[in-house]
Each structure stands twice: as C-alpha cells, then as structure tokens.
Design a protein around this motif. Structure first.
Motif, PDB file in Angstrom:
ATOM      1  N   LYS A 286      37.345  54.688-107.821  1.00 36.26           N
ATOM      2  CA  LYS A 286      38.803  54.840-107.789  1.00 36.26           C
ATOM      3  C   LYS A 286      39.478  53.652-108.467  1.00 36.26           C
ATOM      4  CE  LYS A 286      39.091  57.735-103.707  1.00 36.26           C
ATOM      5  NZ  LYS A 286      39.577  57.865-102.328  1.00 36.26           N
ATOM      6  N   ALA A 287      38.957  52.460-108.254  1.00 38.80           N
ATOM      7  CA  ALA A 287      39.514  51.266-108.883  1.00 38.80           C
ATOM      8  C   ALA A 287      39.340  51.326-110.394  1.00 38.80           C
ATOM      9  CB  ALA A 287      38.852  50.011-108.323  1.00 38.80           C
ATOM     10  N   SER A 288      38.179  51.748-110.837  1.00 36.01           N
ATOM     11  CA  SER A 288      37.908  51.862-112.269  1.00 36.01           C
ATOM     12  C   SER A 288      38.815  52.898-112.934  1.00 36.01           C
ATOM     13  CB  SER A 288      36.439  52.222-112.484  1.00 36.01           C
ATOM     14  OG  SER A 288      36.147  52.297-113.841  1.00 36.01           O
ATOM     15  N   ALA A 289      39.013  54.026-112.272  1.00 35.84           N
ATOM     16  CA  ALA A 289      39.906  55.057-112.806  1.00 35.84           C
ATOM     17  C   ALA A 289      41.336  54.541-112.885  1.00 35.84           C
ATOM     18  CB  ALA A 289      39.831  56.313-111.947  1.00 35.84           C
ATOM     19  N   TRP A 290      41.779  53.774-111.883  1.00 35.35           N
ATOM     20  CA  TRP A 290      43.121  53.199-111.887  1.00 35.35           C
ATOM     21  C   TRP A 290      43.290  52.221-113.047  1.00 35.35           C
ATOM     22  CZ3 TRP A 290      44.936  48.184-111.215  1.00 35.35           C
ATOM     23  CH2 TRP A 290      46.305  48.067-111.043  1.00 35.35           C
ATOM     24  N   VAL A 291      42.269  51.398-113.312  1.00 37.31           N
ATOM     25  CA  VAL A 291      42.324  50.444-114.437  1.00 37.31           C
ATOM     26  C   VAL A 291      42.471  51.204-115.748  1.00 37.31           C
ATOM     27  CG1 VAL A 291      40.988  48.780-115.782  1.00 37.31           C
ATOM     28  CG2 VAL A 291      41.073  48.581-113.305  1.00 37.31           C
ATOM     29  N   GLU A 292      41.665  52.239-115.935  1.00 36.52           N
ATOM     30  CA  GLU A 292      41.744  53.030-117.171  1.00 36.52           C
ATOM     31  C   GLU A 292      43.138  53.625-117.356  1.00 36.52           C
ATOM     32  OE1 GLU A 292      39.540  53.523-119.658  1.00 36.52           O
ATOM     33  OE2 GLU A 292      38.247  52.055-118.701  1.00 36.52           O
ATOM     34  N   LYS A 293      43.673  54.215-116.286  1.00 37.48           N
ATOM     35  CA  LYS A 293      44.995  54.836-116.350  1.00 37.48           C
ATOM     36  C   LYS A 293      46.078  53.793-116.617  1.00 37.48           C
ATOM     37  CE  LYS A 293      48.340  57.189-113.488  1.00 37.48           C
ATOM     38  NZ  LYS A 293      48.764  57.240-112.126  1.00 37.48           N
ATOM     39  N   THR A 294      46.022  52.680-115.902  1.00 39.86           N
ATOM     40  CA  THR A 294      47.058  51.651-116.002  1.00 39.86           C
ATOM     41  C   THR A 294      47.024  50.940-117.351  1.00 39.86           C
ATOM     42  OG1 THR A 294      46.934  51.302-113.627  1.00 39.86           O
ATOM     43  CG2 THR A 294      47.952  49.549-114.924  1.00 39.86           C
ATOM     44  N   MET A 295      45.874  50.587-117.818  1.00 36.19           N
ATOM     45  CA  MET A 295      45.789  49.824-119.065  1.00 36.19           C
ATOM     46  C   MET A 295      45.980  50.694-120.303  1.00 36.19           C
ATOM     47  SD  MET A 295      45.672  46.886-117.873  1.00 36.19           S
ATOM     48  CE  MET A 295      45.441  45.856-119.305  1.00 36.19           C
ATOM     49  N   ASN A 296      45.971  52.009-120.162  1.00 39.47           N
ATOM     50  CA  ASN A 296      46.188  52.908-121.304  1.00 39.47           C
ATOM     51  C   ASN A 296      47.613  53.426-121.362  1.00 39.47           C
ATOM     52  OD1 ASN A 296      43.640  52.715-122.426  1.00 39.47           O
ATOM     53  ND2 ASN A 296      42.816  54.238-121.034  1.00 39.47           N
ATOM     54  N   GLN A 297      48.539  52.790-120.627  1.00 37.39           N
ATOM     55  CA  GLN A 297      49.940  53.176-120.689  1.00 37.39           C
ATOM     56  C   GLN A 297      50.496  52.854-122.077  1.00 37.39           C
ATOM     57  OE1 GLN A 297      52.200  51.216-117.659  1.00 37.39           O
ATOM     58  NE2 GLN A 297      50.848  51.893-116.030  1.00 37.39           N
ATOM     59  N   LYS A 298      51.489  53.638-122.480  1.00 34.47           N
ATOM     60  CA  LYS A 298      52.087  53.384-123.799  1.00 34.47           C
ATOM     61  C   LYS A 298      53.493  52.923-123.652  1.00 34.47           C
ATOM     62  CE  LYS A 298      48.986  56.207-126.219  1.00 34.47           C
ATOM     63  NZ  LYS A 298      48.612  56.895-127.306  1.00 34.47           N
TER      64      LYS A 298
END
Length: 62
Positions: free
Chosen positions: A50-62
């Motif tokens: 869940k933490a890894s998925a959150w990092v991917e989602k958060t850091m790929n914001q535009k």
C-alpha cells in the motif's frame, strides 16, 4: 515540480534524492530525503504494498 503529500504539505520533487519505505513501531511510513536530511514523512500504512502504491501515485502527479 511540486507534489501534494496531504492537505498542508507540498513537496519539491526535483530536490528529493531518496525515498525510503520504513517499518516503524505502529505501522509503515514513507520518508523523503534531500541528501542526508529527512524533509517529510507520510501517514501510516498497513502494508509495504500500500505504501509503494501511494508513492507511485503521489510522485506521478502532474
């Protein structure tokens, strides 16, 4: 580029040199570093996935 971590915190993603998913006593947190200095940490997560998925989602914001 700034990314929104939560309601009050925006992080300058261009300056982040390291992201660490760390298990602490009460859960799992994501820590953000500029060089050797920790500049932010996330809320608690139940699992590393869940933490890894959150990092991917958060850091790929535009």
């Amino acid at each position: 580029m700034f990314v929104k971590l939560n309601d009050r915190v925006y992080l300058n993603a261009d300056r982040i040199t390291r992201i660490k998913i760390d298990e602490v006593q009460d859960g799992i947190r994501v820590r953000f570093y500029e060089g050797q200095n920790q500049v932010a940490k996330s809320h608690k997560f139940d699992s590393v996935e869940k933490a890894s998925a959150w990092v991917e989602k958060t850091m790929n914001q535009k």
